[in-house]
Design a protein around this motif. Structure first.
Motif, PDB file in Angstrom:
ATOM      1  N   VAL A  28       0.846  -1.191   0.000  1.00 37.77           N
ATOM      2  CA  VAL A  28       0.000   0.000   0.000  1.00 37.77           C
ATOM      3  C   VAL A  28       0.884   1.244   0.000  1.00 37.77           C
ATOM      4  O   VAL A  28       1.738   1.405   0.870  1.00 37.77           O
ATOM      5  CB  VAL A  28      -0.942   0.024   1.229  1.00 37.77           C
ATOM      6  N   GLY A  29       0.675   2.108  -0.992  1.00 40.39           N
ATOM      7  CA  GLY A  29       1.465   3.328  -1.111  1.00 40.39           C
ATOM      8  C   GLY A  29       0.672   4.569  -0.746  1.00 40.39           C
ATOM      9  O   GLY A  29      -0.552   4.614  -0.926  1.00 40.39           O
ATOM     10  N   PHE A  30       1.366   5.578  -0.267  1.00 42.84           N
ATOM     11  CA  PHE A  30       0.757   6.856   0.108  1.00 42.84           C
ATOM     12  C   PHE A  30       1.601   7.986  -0.476  1.00 42.84           C
ATOM     13  O   PHE A  30       2.820   8.004  -0.300  1.00 42.84           O
ATOM     14  CB  PHE A  30       0.690   7.011   1.635  1.00 42.84           C
ATOM     15  N   VAL A  31       0.938   8.918  -1.141  1.00 43.76           N
ATOM     16  CA  VAL A  31       1.607  10.089  -1.704  1.00 43.76           C
ATOM     17  C   VAL A  31       1.129  11.308  -0.927  1.00 43.76           C
ATOM     18  O   VAL A  31      -0.067  11.596  -0.882  1.00 43.76           O
ATOM     19  CB  VAL A  31       1.299  10.247  -3.205  1.00 43.76           C
ATOM     20  N   TYR A  32       2.083  12.023  -0.312  1.00 44.61           N
ATOM     21  CA  TYR A  32       1.761  13.125   0.591  1.00 44.61           C
ATOM     22  C   TYR A  32       2.204  14.466   0.010  1.00 44.61           C
ATOM     23  O   TYR A  32       3.314  14.595  -0.508  1.00 44.61           O
ATOM     24  CB  TYR A  32       2.460  12.936   1.934  1.00 44.61           C
ATOM     25  N   LEU A  88      -2.267  -0.928  -3.992  1.00 45.25           N
ATOM     26  CA  LEU A  88      -3.218   0.137  -3.652  1.00 45.25           C
ATOM     27  C   LEU A  88      -2.416   1.397  -3.374  1.00 45.25           C
ATOM     28  O   LEU A  88      -1.421   1.349  -2.646  1.00 45.25           O
ATOM     29  CB  LEU A  88      -4.017  -0.279  -2.406  1.00 45.25           C
ATOM     30  N   ILE A  89      -2.841   2.515  -3.966  1.00 45.42           N
ATOM     31  CA  ILE A  89      -2.132   3.779  -3.770  1.00 45.42           C
ATOM     32  C   ILE A  89      -3.127   4.865  -3.370  1.00 45.42           C
ATOM     33  O   ILE A  89      -4.098   5.117  -4.083  1.00 45.42           O
ATOM     34  CB  ILE A  89      -1.376   4.204  -5.045  1.00 45.42           C
ATOM     35  N   PHE A  90      -2.869   5.494  -2.222  1.00 45.92           N
ATOM     36  CA  PHE A  90      -3.667   6.629  -1.752  1.00 45.92           C
ATOM     37  C   PHE A  90      -2.940   7.913  -2.142  1.00 45.92           C
ATOM     38  O   PHE A  90      -1.775   8.107  -1.784  1.00 45.92           O
ATOM     39  CB  PHE A  90      -3.846   6.577  -0.233  1.00 45.92           C
ATOM     40  N   THR A  91      -3.628   8.782  -2.868  1.00 44.72           N
ATOM     41  CA  THR A  91      -3.042  10.063  -3.276  1.00 44.72           C
ATOM     42  C   THR A  91      -3.809  11.164  -2.549  1.00 44.72           C
ATOM     43  O   THR A  91      -4.995  11.352  -2.773  1.00 44.72           O
ATOM     44  CB  THR A  91      -3.098  10.228  -4.803  1.00 44.72           C
ATOM     45  N   THR A  92      -3.128  11.887  -1.685  1.00 49.11           N
ATOM     46  CA  THR A  92      -3.824  12.579  -0.595  1.00 49.11           C
ATOM     47  C   THR A  92      -3.913  14.094  -0.718  1.00 49.11           C
ATOM     48  O   THR A  92      -3.905  14.800   0.289  1.00 49.11           O
ATOM     49  CB  THR A  92      -3.167  12.207   0.748  1.00 49.11           C
ATOM     50  N   SER A  93      -4.029  14.605  -1.947  1.00 45.49           N
ATOM     51  CA  SER A  93      -4.238  16.048  -2.095  1.00 45.49           C
ATOM     52  C   SER A  93      -5.041  16.315  -3.355  1.00 45.49           C
ATOM     53  O   SER A  93      -4.941  15.570  -4.340  1.00 45.49           O
ATOM     54  CB  SER A  93      -2.895  16.786  -2.160  1.00 45.49           C
ATOM     55  N   PHE A  94      -5.831  17.382  -3.332  1.00 48.82           N
ATOM     56  CA  PHE A  94      -6.727  17.708  -4.434  1.00 48.82           C
ATOM     57  C   PHE A  94      -5.987  17.806  -5.767  1.00 48.82           C
ATOM     58  O   PHE A  94      -6.450  17.316  -6.794  1.00 48.82           O
ATOM     59  CB  PHE A  94      -7.456  19.029  -4.149  1.00 48.82           C
ATOM     60  N   PHE A 112      -6.464   2.723  -6.987  1.00 51.06           N
ATOM     61  CA  PHE A 112      -6.088   4.072  -6.552  1.00 51.06           C
ATOM     62  C   PHE A 112      -7.229   4.691  -5.746  1.00 51.06           C
ATOM     63  O   PHE A 112      -8.407   4.467  -6.038  1.00 51.06           O
ATOM     64  CB  PHE A 112      -5.785   4.963  -7.763  1.00 51.06           C
ATOM     65  N   GLU A 113      -6.852   5.481  -4.748  1.00 50.03           N
ATOM     66  CA  GLU A 113      -7.817   6.210  -3.920  1.00 50.03           C
ATOM     67  C   GLU A 113      -7.343   7.661  -3.857  1.00 50.03           C
ATOM     68  O   GLU A 113      -6.246   7.942  -3.369  1.00 50.03           O
ATOM     69  CB  GLU A 113      -7.862   5.627  -2.496  1.00 50.03           C
TER      70      GLU A 113
END
Length: 357
Positions: A28-32, A88-94, A112-113
């Motif tokens: 699981v990846g997260f982009v901040y 699964l990758i969460f991309t966390t900004s508009f 992707f989320e």
């Protein structure tokens, strides 16, 4: 020779087994958009990532990249995560919206989320929180506690999410204090402590004794503390190190349950593209402890509003309401629909100034 072959075969089998075990892990990846230590938005998303690790243990592997600018660099980071095996990758900004859609097309098997956006695809979900509910609570406290009748608001970017928050805070400040005025400074950044501190100082110089922010650092809290007699509210995270003054309450983003649920959906094969927009009632938006700097009657009023928002007996955008230009928007008792809120590009009546392009 035969013994050596047996050893080689055993080693190969062990290697294959180890590889299979590694492959069994869900990655699981997260982009901040900011640093994990920003004390606000990204800090809370990373707490959600840590909750995923705590929930699933060695069944998951999480990775993250912090301080990724919105734009081409975000697309590069997402692509690299997908190439390195993220499921699964969460991309966390508009501002990651279009990069997320672009990369998702190239990697149809990766889920992707995207946080706070509105573009979905077969392998892209969107999720956000009804932060405007928390702004209603903050507006109530701000309207009651201001002595100068000037409330300062630090905006990040003039997008619907931020405009909704300004409108909600203003509506509820005006409900309890018809004389209140809002002054808005646009920082054009999510996280830049120097710019955020400067914005807070400008607002305080203009007479604001309450500062609200839709930016991610604690710099406005520090600026208010230095000024004295100015109250603030934590943004995205509790920022309780500044309680009981100047920080008198906060909006807390609680992403952990969502991140756990969506990771589990990938693990058990039930993941589908969804659109999620939850608020106080679902627990995605929390109201930080209201400090003793707030009078007891004001605290009780704010908590009653929180409860009404949570149980659905009250909607933060309930008419009668007009738009800034004086045109009718909501009739008495009418509530705003989600489509209008999602695309909100106007101020309500009483807010001065224009929304920048």
């Amino acid at each position: 020779m035969k013994f050596t072959s047996l050893l080689a075969s055993a080693a190969m089998a062990l290697g294959l087994a180890t590889g299979a075990m590694a492959d069994d892990k869900t990655k699981v990846g997260f982009v901040y958009v900011g640093p994990v230590g920003d004390g606000g938005w990204t800090y809370e998303h990373d707490k959600g990532r840590q909750a995923v690790e705590a929930e699933f243990g060695d069944k998951v592997e999480t990775v993250f990249v912090e301080s990724v600018p919105e734009g081409p660099d975000a697309e590069r980071v997402m692509t690299q995560m997908a190439l390195e095996g993220a499921d699964l990758i969460f991309t966390t900004s508009f501002g990651y919206m279009d990069p997320t859609i672009n990369v998702a097309k190239k990697f149809p098997k990766v889920k992707f989320e995207h946080a706070t956006g509105y573009k979905q695809a077969e392998n892209v979900s969107v999720y956000s929180a009804r932060f405007y509910e928390g702004r209603a609570v903050q507006g109530t406290i701000a309207g009651r506690m201001t002595k100068s009748n000037i409330v300062g608001y630090i905006g990040s970017y003039p997008i619907p999410e931020v405009i909704r928050g300004i409108n909600s805070a203003f509506i509820h400040a005006r409900k309890v204090n018809p004389d209140v005025q809002f002054k808005i400074v646009w920082a054009y950044t999510w996280f830049d402590p120097a710019k955020e501190a400067d914005a807070a100082k400008v607002l305080i110089e203009q007479g604001a004794d309450v500062i609200l922010q839709h930016t991610d650092s604690t710099a406005p809290q520090a600026a208010a503390q230095a000024a004295g007699n100015v109250i603030t509210f934590g943004q995205a995270s509790d920022m309780s190190e500044y309680a009981p003054m100047p920080r008198v309450s906060s909006i807390i983003d609680n992403w952990a349950p969502y991140y756990i649920a969506r990771t589990k959906a990938v693990m058990d094969g039930t993941w589908t593209s969804v659109s999620t927009w939850d608020g106080i009632g679902a627990g995605m938006v929390g109201i930080g402890e209201i400090s003793d700097a707030v009078p007891a009657d004001v605290k009780a009023e704010a908590l009653a509003l929180k409860d009404a928002l949570a149980n659905g007996s009250y909607h933060a955008f309930t008419g009668p309401l007009k738009k800034q230009d004086g045109s009718d928007w909501l009739a008495a008792g009418e509530t705003a629909d989600d489509g209008t809120l999602a695309g909100m590009n106007f101020y309500v009546e009483g807010i001065e100034g224009d929304i920048p392009n």
